[in-house]
Structure formats: C-alpha cells, structure tokens
Design a protein around this motif. Structure first.
Motif, PDB file in Angstrom:
ATOM      1  N   PHE A   1       6.977  -2.896  -1.201  1.00  0.00           N
ATOM      2  CA  PHE A   1       7.367  -2.753   0.199  1.00  0.00           C
ATOM      3  C   PHE A   1       8.847  -3.039   0.441  1.00  0.00           C
ATOM      4  N   SER A   2       9.606  -3.301  -0.609  1.00  0.00           N
ATOM      5  CA  SER A   2      11.017  -3.639  -0.427  1.00  0.00           C
ATOM      6  C   SER A   2      11.846  -2.389  -0.157  1.00  0.00           C
ATOM      7  N   ALA A   3      12.858  -2.541   0.675  1.00  0.00           N
ATOM      8  CA  ALA A   3      13.828  -1.480   0.975  1.00  0.00           C
ATOM      9  C   ALA A   3      13.186  -0.239   1.582  1.00  0.00           C
ATOM     10  N   VAL A   4      12.058  -0.403   2.280  1.00  0.00           N
ATOM     11  CA  VAL A   4      11.466   0.704   3.028  1.00  0.00           C
ATOM     12  C   VAL A   4      11.173   0.216   4.437  1.00  0.00           C
ATOM     13  N   ASP A   5      11.184   1.147   5.411  1.00  0.00           N
ATOM     14  CA  ASP A   5      10.982   0.735   6.797  1.00  0.00           C
ATOM     15  C   ASP A   5       9.515   0.415   7.068  1.00  0.00           C
ATOM     16  N   ILE A   6       9.255  -0.109   8.262  1.00  0.00           N
ATOM     17  CA  ILE A   6       7.913  -0.562   8.608  1.00  0.00           C
ATOM     18  C   ILE A   6       6.903   0.579   8.532  1.00  0.00           C
ATOM     19  N   GLY A   7       7.280   1.756   9.023  1.00  0.00           N
ATOM     20  CA  GLY A   7       6.371   2.897   8.973  1.00  0.00           C
ATOM     21  C   GLY A   7       6.008   3.265   7.550  1.00  0.00           C
ATOM     22  N   ALA A   8       7.010   3.252   6.660  1.00  0.00           N
ATOM     23  CA  ALA A   8       6.751   3.565   5.248  1.00  0.00           C
ATOM     24  C   ALA A   8       5.888   2.493   4.601  1.00  0.00           C
ATOM     25  N   GLN A   9       6.099   1.229   4.986  1.00  0.00           N
ATOM     26  CA  GLN A   9       5.258   0.150   4.460  1.00  0.00           C
ATOM     27  C   GLN A   9       3.795   0.369   4.830  1.00  0.00           C
ATOM     28  N   GLU A  10       3.564   0.781   6.074  1.00  0.00           N
ATOM     29  CA  GLU A  10       2.189   1.027   6.517  1.00  0.00           C
ATOM     30  C   GLU A  10       1.582   2.203   5.758  1.00  0.00           C
ATOM     31  N   ASP A  11       2.375   3.258   5.533  1.00  0.00           N
ATOM     32  CA  ASP A  11       1.888   4.419   4.780  1.00  0.00           C
ATOM     33  C   ASP A  11       1.520   4.022   3.351  1.00  0.00           C
ATOM     34  N   ILE A  12       2.372   3.207   2.732  1.00  0.00           N
ATOM     35  CA  ILE A  12       2.111   2.766   1.358  1.00  0.00           C
ATOM     36  C   ILE A  12       0.859   1.898   1.307  1.00  0.00           C
ATOM     37  N   MET A  13       0.688   1.022   2.305  1.00  0.00           N
ATOM     38  CA  MET A  13      -0.494   0.162   2.328  1.00  0.00           C
ATOM     39  C   MET A  13      -1.762   0.983   2.498  1.00  0.00           C
ATOM     40  N   GLN A  14      -1.715   2.014   3.336  1.00  0.00           N
ATOM     41  CA  GLN A  14      -2.874   2.892   3.499  1.00  0.00           C
ATOM     42  C   GLN A  14      -3.186   3.619   2.198  1.00  0.00           C
ATOM     43  N   LEU A  15      -2.146   4.051   1.493  1.00  0.00           N
ATOM     44  CA  LEU A  15      -2.337   4.697   0.192  1.00  0.00           C
ATOM     45  C   LEU A  15      -2.978   3.727  -0.797  1.00  0.00           C
ATOM     46  N   ILE A  16      -2.498   2.494  -0.817  1.00  0.00           N
ATOM     47  CA  ILE A  16      -3.045   1.476  -1.724  1.00  0.00           C
ATOM     48  C   ILE A  16      -4.507   1.208  -1.393  1.00  0.00           C
ATOM     49  N   ASP A  17      -4.831   1.139  -0.097  1.00  0.00           N
ATOM     50  CA  ASP A  17      -6.227   0.933   0.306  1.00  0.00           C
ATOM     51  C   ASP A  17      -7.109   2.068  -0.205  1.00  0.00           C
ATOM     52  N   SER A  18      -6.615   3.289  -0.106  1.00  0.00           N
ATOM     53  CA  SER A  18      -7.373   4.452  -0.569  1.00  0.00           C
ATOM     54  C   SER A  18      -7.600   4.405  -2.073  1.00  0.00           C
ATOM     55  N   ILE A  19      -6.559   4.034  -2.815  1.00  0.00           N
ATOM     56  CA  ILE A  19      -6.680   3.912  -4.271  1.00  0.00           C
ATOM     57  C   ILE A  19      -7.675   2.821  -4.630  1.00  0.00           C
ATOM     58  N   ASN A  20      -7.622   1.720  -3.902  1.00  0.00           N
ATOM     59  CA  ASN A  20      -8.527   0.598  -4.141  1.00  0.00           C
ATOM     60  C   ASN A  20      -9.982   0.990  -3.891  1.00  0.00           C
ATOM     61  N   LEU A  21     -10.215   1.825  -2.886  1.00  0.00           N
ATOM     62  CA  LEU A  21     -11.571   2.278  -2.594  1.00  0.00           C
ATOM     63  C   LEU A  21     -12.149   3.127  -3.715  1.00  0.00           C
ATOM     64  N   ASP A  22     -11.274   3.718  -4.522  1.00  0.00           N
ATOM     65  CA  ASP A  22     -11.718   4.496  -5.682  1.00  0.00           C
ATOM     66  C   ASP A  22     -12.100   3.609  -6.862  1.00  0.00           C
ATOM     67  N   GLY A  23     -12.008   2.279  -6.664  1.00  0.00           N
ATOM     68  CA  GLY A  23     -12.431   1.351  -7.706  1.00  0.00           C
ATOM     69  C   GLY A  23     -11.311   0.764  -8.534  1.00  0.00           C
ATOM     70  N   LYS A  24     -10.065   1.116  -8.231  1.00  0.00           N
ATOM     71  CA  LYS A  24      -8.934   0.572  -8.981  1.00  0.00           C
ATOM     72  C   LYS A  24      -8.710  -0.894  -8.609  1.00  0.00           C
ATOM     73  N   THR A  25      -8.297  -1.679  -9.587  1.00  0.00           N
ATOM     74  CA  THR A  25      -7.875  -3.060  -9.359  1.00  0.00           C
ATOM     75  C   THR A  25      -6.370  -3.041  -9.147  1.00  0.00           C
ATOM     76  N   ILE A  26      -5.900  -3.641  -8.056  1.00  0.00           N
ATOM     77  CA  ILE A  26      -4.492  -3.521  -7.679  1.00  0.00           C
ATOM     78  C   ILE A  26      -3.877  -4.898  -7.475  1.00  0.00           C
ATOM     79  N   LEU A  27      -2.744  -5.133  -8.129  1.00  0.00           N
ATOM     80  CA  LEU A  27      -1.958  -6.345  -7.940  1.00  0.00           C
ATOM     81  C   LEU A  27      -0.596  -5.936  -7.397  1.00  0.00           C
ATOM     82  N   ILE A  28      -0.177  -6.579  -6.309  1.00  0.00           N
ATOM     83  CA  ILE A  28       1.100  -6.269  -5.682  1.00  0.00           C
ATOM     84  C   ILE A  28       1.932  -7.537  -5.563  1.00  0.00           C
ATOM     85  N   ALA A  29       3.091  -7.551  -6.213  1.00  0.00           N
ATOM     86  CA  ALA A  29       4.030  -8.659  -6.055  1.00  0.00           C
ATOM     87  C   ALA A  29       4.826  -8.441  -4.776  1.00  0.00           C
TER      88      ALA A  29
END
Length: 271
Positions: A174-202
């Motif tokens: 989420f670094s060096a991206v605006d709030i809207g892009a952060q939300e888009d990335i988080m939604q993408l991560i949620d979608s990937i996680n729903l597919d069964g992926k294990t996700i770690l985010i620093a």
C-alpha cells in the motif's frame, strides 16, 4: 466446504520455530515463533528495521536462517520455492529497462523448466488470465513506466498470480499509492484470498486491521504478538514494537505510522 477442506484450512501451513537471521553480528530476526494456517490473510506489522522484509526474504528462500527452523507445508523454504510468490517493495526494483506489462508478468513464469513444460500459447494465456484477475488486461502491451503506482502494484501481483503459488507475500503493497488505489488493491487481495490463497502483507499501516485481516503478526526483530488483531494490538504490544509512543495508539484505528527522515524512525499522523 466439506470436512476435508475445513481440516485443511485448520492445518498450519507456515511454521516458524525459533527463527533467527543475522547479518554479520547484527540480528535482524531473533527467536521468532508463530504458525499460520492455510487460507489466512495476515498483516505483518512493525517498525522499519523490525524484520518484516527479512522474514519475507527467508520465506521466499532468498536468505538463509542463522538458527531455528522455518517450514512451509512441512518443507524448507528452498524445497518449497514453487509454493511461495514474493512481491517485493516497488522502490527496490530497477525500472530503468523499457519493459512492457506483459514482459513483467512473464518474468514470474518463464524459467528454463517452464519453457519445457508450457508452449508459448499457454504462457500467453497465463499472462492474460493473471492480468484479467487484477483488472489490467487492456494494459498488456503498455510500457511499465506509463503506469500509476496502484497499477504497477497490481502488475506485480499479476506476476505473482501467474506462478500459481499457494502463498502470496506482499511487502508494503500500500506504499506510495493513493487511498483509492489502496482500496482497489485490498479488494483484489480479498478476492485472491477467497480463492484459498494464504496471504501475508507487510505494512506500516495499523488502521482498522481487525476489519481487513484475519490475524496480525507483530514484529520488532522478535515476535511481539500473533493472533486476532482486535485481541493482540494492546498498548503493551504497541509499546514493545514502537517504543514510547504508545499513548498515540490508545484509539489505534485512527492512527497510521509513517517513516521519518530523521534517526527517529517514526512519527504519527491522525485521521
């Protein structure tokens, strides 16, 4: 979800037992213990120099342990390389080469071994599918330099997805991206996680972790705490990670941590 799938999700996928990493005589990680179950979405938080990137590099098999053990589905990181996809910090990547989006994603899947297994059409299909998943299929031939920070982050995630790995490591996504892009990335991560992926985010951002993540791993060279964000982010744990600024976190959902150019590594900004 059947019983077999439930049992699989309750089985530890990543286990750190006394994990230590030293660079020369300087400790980067000291006796870190935790276990992460399959399918979890985990925030890895802590100060600069607290060991977040070091842990990710160790999980990706890029640096050796000094002591202890780190296992991924019962294997060492070297043995489990195909299981883990690592998205490093954007500013640590040299973008001076004139690469297209397609070429960047292709880097995730084209080894000599892969060329022996996949024909060119199958490789192209994997690239297109990964870019579709992150919503950037139309950018496939664009120069990587033309993208916004949020689009670039999604391309790096697409490169990781193209590897079909079970675990995704995202370093400061989420670094060096605006709030809207952060939300888009988080939604993408949620979608990937729903597919069964294990996700770690620093991340440095401690805002609303209980709403975004299943668990939080608090690092300051050692494991300060691990578990449900609503339970483990206590003032004592915050002080153990960040020192004398605990009072700023008493209402922790309204604060974020930012780097400072001075020797003092943090200051705080309220929202």
């Amino acid at each position: 979800m059947d019983t077999k799938e439930v049992n699989s999700m309750n089985t530890p996928l990543i286990i750190s037992d006394g994990c230590c990493v030293h660079f020369g005589s300087a400790p980067a990680l000291e006796s870190v213990d935790f276990s992460i179950n399959k399918g979890k979405k985990v925030a890895v938080v802590g100060p600069n120099g607290g060991g977040k990137s070091t842990l990710f590099n160790a999980l990706a098999g890029l640096i050796p342990l000094t002591e202890g053990s780190l296992t991924i589905d019962g294997k060492s990181p070297d043995e489990a390389r195909g299981t883990v996809s690592y998205v490093p910090q954007k500013d640590l990547i040299n973008w001076s080469f004139p690469l297209s989006v397609k070429q960047v994603v292709e880097m995730g899947i084209t080894s000599k071994k892969m060329f022996n297994v996949f024909k060119r059409k199958k490789i192209n299909d994997k690239i297109k599918k990964a870019l579709q998943d992150v919503g950037l299929e139309e950018k496939i031939n664009d120069n990587i330099k033309s993208l916004s920070g949020g689009q670039l982050q999604r391309v790096l995630i697409a490169r990781a997805l193209a590897q079909d790995s079970e675990i995704l490591l995202l370093d400061e996504a989420f670094s060096a991206v605006d709030i809207g892009a952060q939300e888009d990335i988080m939604q993408l991560i949620d979608s990937i996680n729903l597919d069964g992926k294990t996700i770690l985010i620093a991340t440095h951002d401690v805002n609303n972790l209980e709403e975004k993540f299943d668990e939080v791993l608090c690092l300051n060279k050692h494991c300060c705490a691990y578990g449900d964000p609503a339970e483990v982010l206590t003032p004592e744990v915050i002080e153990e990670m960040y020192g004398s600024h605990t009072e700023l976190f008493m209402n922790k959902s309204h604060f974020t941590i930012e780097e400072n150019n001075s020797n003092d590594w943090t200051h705080f900004r309220s929202f």
